[in-house]
Design a protein around this motif. Sequence first.
Motif, PDB file in Angstrom:
ATOM      1  N   GLY A 255       0.789  -1.227   0.000  1.00 28.29           N
ATOM      2  CA  GLY A 255       0.000   0.000   0.000  1.00 28.29           C
ATOM      3  C   GLY A 255       0.816   1.270   0.000  1.00 28.29           C
ATOM      4  O   GLY A 255       0.396   2.286  -0.570  1.00 28.29           O
ATOM      5  N   VAL A 256       1.986   1.269   0.628  1.00 34.42           N
ATOM      6  CA  VAL A 256       2.801   2.480   0.668  1.00 34.42           C
ATOM      7  C   VAL A 256       3.243   2.869  -0.738  1.00 34.42           C
ATOM      8  O   VAL A 256       3.285   4.056  -1.090  1.00 34.42           O
ATOM      9  N   PHE A 257       3.558   1.884  -1.570  1.00 31.93           N
ATOM     10  CA  PHE A 257       4.009   2.186  -2.923  1.00 31.93           C
ATOM     11  C   PHE A 257       2.871   2.622  -3.835  1.00 31.93           C
ATOM     12  O   PHE A 257       3.121   3.015  -4.984  1.00 31.93           O
ATOM     13  N   ALA A 258       1.638   2.581  -3.343  1.00 30.72           N
ATOM     14  CA  ALA A 258       0.541   3.167  -4.112  1.00 30.72           C
ATOM     15  C   ALA A 258       0.729   4.679  -4.228  1.00 30.72           C
ATOM     16  O   ALA A 258       0.208   5.300  -5.160  1.00 30.72           O
ATOM     17  N   ALA A 259       1.463   5.270  -3.288  1.00 34.65           N
ATOM     18  CA  ALA A 259       1.794   6.703  -3.343  1.00 34.65           C
ATOM     19  C   ALA A 259       3.159   6.873  -3.998  1.00 34.65           C
ATOM     20  O   ALA A 259       4.057   7.536  -3.460  1.00 34.65           O
ATOM     21  N   ALA A 260       3.330   6.275  -5.170  1.00 41.65           N
ATOM     22  CA  ALA A 260       4.627   6.304  -5.852  1.00 41.65           C
ATOM     23  C   ALA A 260       5.071   7.721  -6.161  1.00 41.65           C
ATOM     24  O   ALA A 260       6.270   8.028  -6.159  1.00 41.65           O
ATOM     25  N   ASP A 261       4.127   8.623  -6.426  1.00 37.54           N
ATOM     26  CA  ASP A 261       4.484   9.998  -6.750  1.00 37.54           C
ATOM     27  C   ASP A 261       5.197  10.688  -5.593  1.00 37.54           C
ATOM     28  O   ASP A 261       6.051  11.559  -5.797  1.00 37.54           O
TER      29      ASP A 261
END
Length: 320
Positions: A255-261
């Motif tokens: 889930g943290v990498f869903a905020a890749a930006d």
Amino acid sequence: MSGAPVRIGVDLGQGGCRAVAHHDGRTGHARTPGFWSGQPAARIADAVGAALADLGPAPDGPVAVGVGMTGLNGRTPSTDDLRSRLRDRGLRGTLHVADDSVTAYLGALGPVPGAVVAAGTGVVVLAAAPDGRTARVDGWGAALGDRGSGHWIGRAALRRALRQRDRDRAGPLLDAAVATFGPLETLPARWREQPPTPEQLAGFAGAVAELARAGDPDARSVWRRAGVLLADSAVAALRRTGLAGADVPVAGTGGVFAAADLLLPTFTRALRVGAPYARPVTATADPLAGALALCARPTGGTLFTGLVVHCDIEERAGKR
């Protein structure tokens, strides 16, 4: 109907347990409470049963269950309780269990050398070399590690909000902390009486991400630091497997990498400093797909030797 076994993948995390069942072109899904909500074997067996119920009619034949689970900290899992619960549900067939770092790896990269950073409520990194060497980094849990995880982001942001409160600095992050956790003046007493679970703190990371995208400097700083910490763990894993100077893929999942930006700019820079030839890549699939991959043995040849337990559901304790 096909004579192939029903394949069931289970991903047991801190915040929830997901399962998927596949057979004859049909799919069943389920979600049950996570690792901290009771006995892990019970959570897994409940998820398997719910996924089979969602799948619908299936032949009365063997199943192949693949499980990736948190809480093992790299240790070999005991399967006695889980096999007993699956037998009680009338299931027979094979069971394949591994640490969730292995299933995150298989889902993200497949059976190739490299490293995978799995960052959700917690975080664990696994690197695997062609000669069979593996290194597991972090995964120590919320109290001892999980640097850069959703829990770490939520806690770091809350601490910044408390510092703002001490300095009479009103702002969006402070407002978000009050909206999420209630009056800050009474927070310490409430925290002592009923500490928030890791997933509750991790839930605050979503609000922090929204503020970061809106330009809040404190929220952006927390996410940038998380990227550096996750890359630091990836570099440590690559060094321990002799891959720090190799051209290998490094994938982020969870889930943290869903905020890749918000995460990737500092993650990529820090990774290149410590492992200049490593290639950041997008994860192919998620840990649930990796759990399904466990059902097809052998898994990755020598990459994960000793990290996966393969057994029959019908085996009894002491007869492995």
